[in-house]
Motif scaffolding. Structure first.
Motif, PDB file in Angstrom:
ATOM      1  N   ASP A   3       0.858  -1.209  -0.022  1.00 25.57           N
ATOM      2  CA  ASP A   3       0.139  -0.006   0.095  1.00 25.57           C
ATOM      3  C   ASP A   3       0.671   1.282   0.055  1.00 25.57           C
ATOM      4  OD1 ASP A   3      -2.160  -1.332  -0.204  1.00 25.57           O
ATOM      5  OD2 ASP A   3      -2.637  -1.262   2.191  1.00 25.57           O
ATOM      6  N   VAL A   4       1.821   1.123   0.779  1.00 20.61           N
ATOM      7  CA  VAL A   4       2.777   2.322   0.740  1.00 20.61           C
ATOM      8  C   VAL A   4       3.446   2.624  -0.422  1.00 20.61           C
ATOM      9  CG1 VAL A   4       4.721   1.331   1.936  1.00 20.61           C
ATOM     10  CG2 VAL A   4       4.410   3.762   2.318  1.00 20.61           C
ATOM     11  N   GLY A   5       3.871   1.667  -1.082  1.00 19.81           N
ATOM     12  CA  GLY A   5       4.329   1.705  -2.480  1.00 19.81           C
ATOM     13  C   GLY A   5       3.788   2.413  -3.449  1.00 19.81           C
ATOM     14  N   VAL A   6       2.321   1.773  -3.410  1.00 21.02           N
ATOM     15  CA  VAL A   6       1.361   2.402  -4.394  1.00 21.02           C
ATOM     16  C   VAL A   6       1.328   3.915  -4.177  1.00 21.02           C
ATOM     17  CG1 VAL A   6      -1.038   2.482  -4.814  1.00 21.02           C
ATOM     18  CG2 VAL A   6       0.184   0.146  -4.645  1.00 21.02           C
ATOM     19  N   LEU A   7       1.099   4.185  -2.910  1.00 23.80           N
ATOM     20  CA  LEU A   7       0.826   5.700  -2.502  1.00 23.80           C
ATOM     21  C   LEU A   7       2.140   6.447  -3.016  1.00 23.80           C
ATOM     22  CD1 LEU A   7      -0.917   5.599   0.795  1.00 23.80           C
ATOM     23  CD2 LEU A   7      -1.867   6.264  -1.331  1.00 23.80           C
ATOM     24  N   LEU A   8       3.332   5.928  -2.628  1.00 21.70           N
ATOM     25  CA  LEU A   8       4.594   6.931  -2.965  1.00 21.70           C
ATOM     26  C   LEU A   8       4.655   6.996  -4.469  1.00 21.70           C
ATOM     27  CD1 LEU A   8       6.886   5.397  -0.245  1.00 21.70           C
ATOM     28  CD2 LEU A   8       6.268   7.511  -0.457  1.00 21.70           C
ATOM     29  N   LYS A   9       4.454   5.799  -5.139  1.00 20.07           N
ATOM     30  CA  LYS A   9       4.352   6.189  -6.951  1.00 20.07           C
ATOM     31  C   LYS A   9       3.621   6.850  -7.163  1.00 20.07           C
ATOM     32  CE  LYS A   9       4.568   3.302 -10.903  1.00 20.07           C
ATOM     33  NZ  LYS A   9       4.588   1.894 -11.560  1.00 20.07           N
ATOM     34  N   ARG A  10       2.361   7.190  -6.472  1.00 21.74           N
ATOM     35  CA  ARG A  10       1.300   7.977  -7.142  1.00 21.74           C
ATOM     36  C   ARG A  10       1.885   9.325  -6.974  1.00 21.74           C
ATOM     37  NH1 ARG A  10      -3.840   6.832  -4.299  1.00 21.74           N
ATOM     38  NH2 ARG A  10      -3.734   4.777  -5.471  1.00 21.74           N
ATOM     39  N   TRP A  11       2.318   9.631  -5.619  1.00 23.38           N
ATOM     40  CA  TRP A  11       2.782  11.163  -5.320  1.00 23.38           C
ATOM     41  C   TRP A  11       3.866  11.387  -6.181  1.00 23.38           C
ATOM     42  CZ3 TRP A  11       0.323  14.811  -2.976  1.00 23.38           C
ATOM     43  CH2 TRP A  11      -0.668  14.467  -1.956  1.00 23.38           C
ATOM     44  N   ARG A  12       4.638  10.436  -6.311  1.00 24.42           N
ATOM     45  CA  ARG A  12       6.050  10.729  -7.345  1.00 24.42           C
ATOM     46  C   ARG A  12       5.367  11.259  -8.792  1.00 24.42           C
ATOM     47  NH1 ARG A  12       8.953   7.966 -10.871  1.00 24.42           N
ATOM     48  NH2 ARG A  12       7.759   5.882 -10.075  1.00 24.42           N
ATOM     49  N   PRO A  58       1.407  16.863   1.807  1.00 21.12           N
ATOM     50  CA  PRO A  58       0.642  17.334   3.191  1.00 21.12           C
ATOM     51  C   PRO A  58       0.739  16.561   4.205  1.00 21.12           C
ATOM     52  CG  PRO A  58      -0.645  17.741   0.976  1.00 21.12           C
ATOM     53  CD  PRO A  58       0.693  16.565   0.629  1.00 21.12           C
ATOM     54  N   LEU A  59       0.826  17.286   5.348  1.00 20.76           N
ATOM     55  CA  LEU A  59       0.745  16.555   6.405  1.00 20.76           C
ATOM     56  C   LEU A  59      -0.251  15.575   6.691  1.00 20.76           C
ATOM     57  CD1 LEU A  59       1.493  19.228   9.312  1.00 20.76           C
ATOM     58  CD2 LEU A  59       3.081  18.200   7.723  1.00 20.76           C
ATOM     59  N   ARG A  60      -1.344  15.712   6.180  1.00 15.29           N
ATOM     60  CA  ARG A  60      -2.519  14.600   6.349  1.00 15.29           C
ATOM     61  C   ARG A  60      -2.040  13.609   5.544  1.00 15.29           C
ATOM     62  NH1 ARG A  60      -7.720  14.723   7.861  1.00 15.29           N
ATOM     63  NH2 ARG A  60      -7.662  16.951   8.152  1.00 15.29           N
ATOM     64  N   SER A  61      -1.647  13.637   4.423  1.00  9.81           N
ATOM     65  CA  SER A  61      -1.180  12.476   3.523  1.00  9.81           C
ATOM     66  C   SER A  61       0.073  11.782   4.245  1.00  9.81           C
ATOM     67  CB  SER A  61      -1.084  13.105   2.107  1.00  9.81           C
ATOM     68  OG  SER A  61      -2.358  13.364   1.773  1.00  9.81           O
ATOM     69  N   ARG A  62       0.817  12.512   4.747  1.00  8.49           N
ATOM     70  CA  ARG A  62       2.137  12.085   5.465  1.00  8.49           C
ATOM     71  C   ARG A  62       1.578  11.101   6.218  1.00  8.49           C
ATOM     72  NH1 ARG A  62       6.801  16.506   5.643  1.00  8.49           N
ATOM     73  NH2 ARG A  62       6.229  17.546   3.850  1.00  8.49           N
ATOM     74  N   ASN A  63       0.536  11.408   7.288  1.00 11.69           N
ATOM     75  CA  ASN A  63      -0.089  10.391   8.277  1.00 11.69           C
ATOM     76  C   ASN A  63      -0.365   9.027   7.568  1.00 11.69           C
ATOM     77  OD1 ASN A  63       0.838  11.771  10.365  1.00 11.69           O
ATOM     78  ND2 ASN A  63      -1.293  12.540  10.662  1.00 11.69           N
ATOM     79  N   GLU A  64      -1.094   9.393   6.198  1.00 10.50           N
ATOM     80  CA  GLU A  64      -1.731   8.253   5.652  1.00 10.50           C
ATOM     81  C   GLU A  64      -0.654   7.315   5.124  1.00 10.50           C
ATOM     82  OE1 GLU A  64      -4.206  10.161   2.609  1.00 10.50           O
ATOM     83  OE2 GLU A  64      -5.669  10.779   3.933  1.00 10.50           O
ATOM     84  N   LEU A  65       0.553   7.796   4.667  1.00  8.64           N
ATOM     85  CA  LEU A  65       1.547   7.066   4.120  1.00  8.64           C
ATOM     86  C   LEU A  65       2.166   6.132   5.187  1.00  8.64           C
ATOM     87  CD1 LEU A  65       3.645   9.629   2.076  1.00  8.64           C
ATOM     88  CD2 LEU A  65       2.434   7.782   1.048  1.00  8.64           C
ATOM     89  N   LEU A  66       2.348   6.828   6.536  1.00  5.67           N
ATOM     90  CA  LEU A  66       3.116   6.098   7.728  1.00  5.67           C
ATOM     91  C   LEU A  66       1.954   5.075   8.000  1.00  5.67           C
ATOM     92  CD1 LEU A  66       4.386   8.924   9.671  1.00  5.67           C
ATOM     93  CD2 LEU A  66       5.664   7.341   8.655  1.00  5.67           C
ATOM     94  N   LEU A  67       0.712   5.150   8.034  1.00  5.71           N
ATOM     95  CA  LEU A  67      -0.411   4.172   8.508  1.00  5.71           C
ATOM     96  C   LEU A  67      -0.025   3.181   7.548  1.00  5.71           C
ATOM     97  CD1 LEU A  67      -3.296   6.423   9.540  1.00  5.71           C
ATOM     98  CD2 LEU A  67      -2.077   4.844  10.957  1.00  5.71           C
TER      99      LEU A  67
END
Length: 252
Positions: A3-12, A58-67
């Motif tokens: 999940d975190v890989g998907v999100l990081l790739k999307r942000w990139r 954004p901070l909200r999305s950083r929390n989502e990445l960590l979760l």
């Protein structure tokens, strides 16, 4: 992919960075970043935060990445009505009052008005009551034909400015609510026009009775927020764009 890989790739992808460029900024190998994005490697908490910083997440999305990576959130999310944020909100309300006699509003991340100063009714007078019923979305209020739109003298130009800004904000934050709001406002009547090439800023030209007022808007945010809620607050102030507007507002 994890999940975190998907999100990081999307942000990139949203930031239009290659794996090599992001890896160089974050001080990791492109190979390791590739493994993270494909789920072959599990990133550490520090790595997630480092990548999020380089991606301006954004901070909200950083929390989502960590979760998504299996870690606890790094940033608290305060309640606007709770005691923890009371002192900051009191200070922000003092800033609103300090802008008088010029209109200024305190907004959340979805352009919902949290508070406004005593000059705001000059702009909202005549709007349909349902648009002024809390929660008030200031962009919907400004562009809706039952809101401020009939009194905006350069409506097509102002609409283009607002919609472009909202589109960029939706892209930068990845917030689906902002994207839905953009599509809703785009469907409203009023046309679109490019900003005048000889202008330094896009003005808001507004009819107040038989008088034309001209404003330019300024957005202020907290400089070093560590709380998710505070990081998403902004003050939008409308300052006079010509001497006649300034004199009229001060005379009120």
């Amino acid at each position: 992919m994890s999940d975190v890989g998907v999100l990081l790739k999307r942000w990139r992808g949203d930031r239009r960075l290659s794996q090599l460029a992001l890896a160089g900024r974050a001080g990791v190998s492109a190979r390791h970043l590739s493994f993270v994005e494909t789920g072959r490697s599990r990133p550490t908490r520090d790595m997630i935060l480092r990548l999020a910083e380089e991606l301006a997440v954004p901070l909200r999305s950083r929390n989502e990445l960590l979760l998504a990576g299996g870690f606890a959130p790094a940033h608290p999310e305060g309640d606007l009505g709770g005691p923890g944020l009371a002192a900051v909100l009191a200070s922000l309300r003092a800033v609103l009052e300090g802008h008088e006699p010029f209109p200024a509003v305190l907004l959340d991340r979805h352009w919902t008005m949290i508070d406004g100063n005593a000059a705001v009714p000059l702009l909202t007078a005549g709007a349909a009551p349902e648009l002024l019923e809390p929660p008030v979305n200031v962009l919907r209020l400004s562009l809706h034909p039952d809101g401020m739109a009939p009194r905006i003298l350069n409506l097509a130009e102002w609409r283009a400015h607002v919609l472009h800004r909202l589109d960029r904000q939706a892209q930068a934050t990845g917030d689906p609510v902002l994207r839905e709001l953009h599509d809703e406002l785009l469907a409203l009547p009023g046309g679109l026009a490019a900003a005048q090439p000889d202008g330094l800023v896009v003005p808001l030209r507004f009819a107040a009775g038989d008088r034309e007022l001209s404003f330019f808007s300024v957005t202020s945010v907290l400089g070093t927020p560590l709380d998710v809620t505070l990081s998403e607050l902004a003050i939008e102030s409308f300052l006079p764009a010509d001497p006649d507007t300034a004199r009229f507002l001060r005379s009120r």
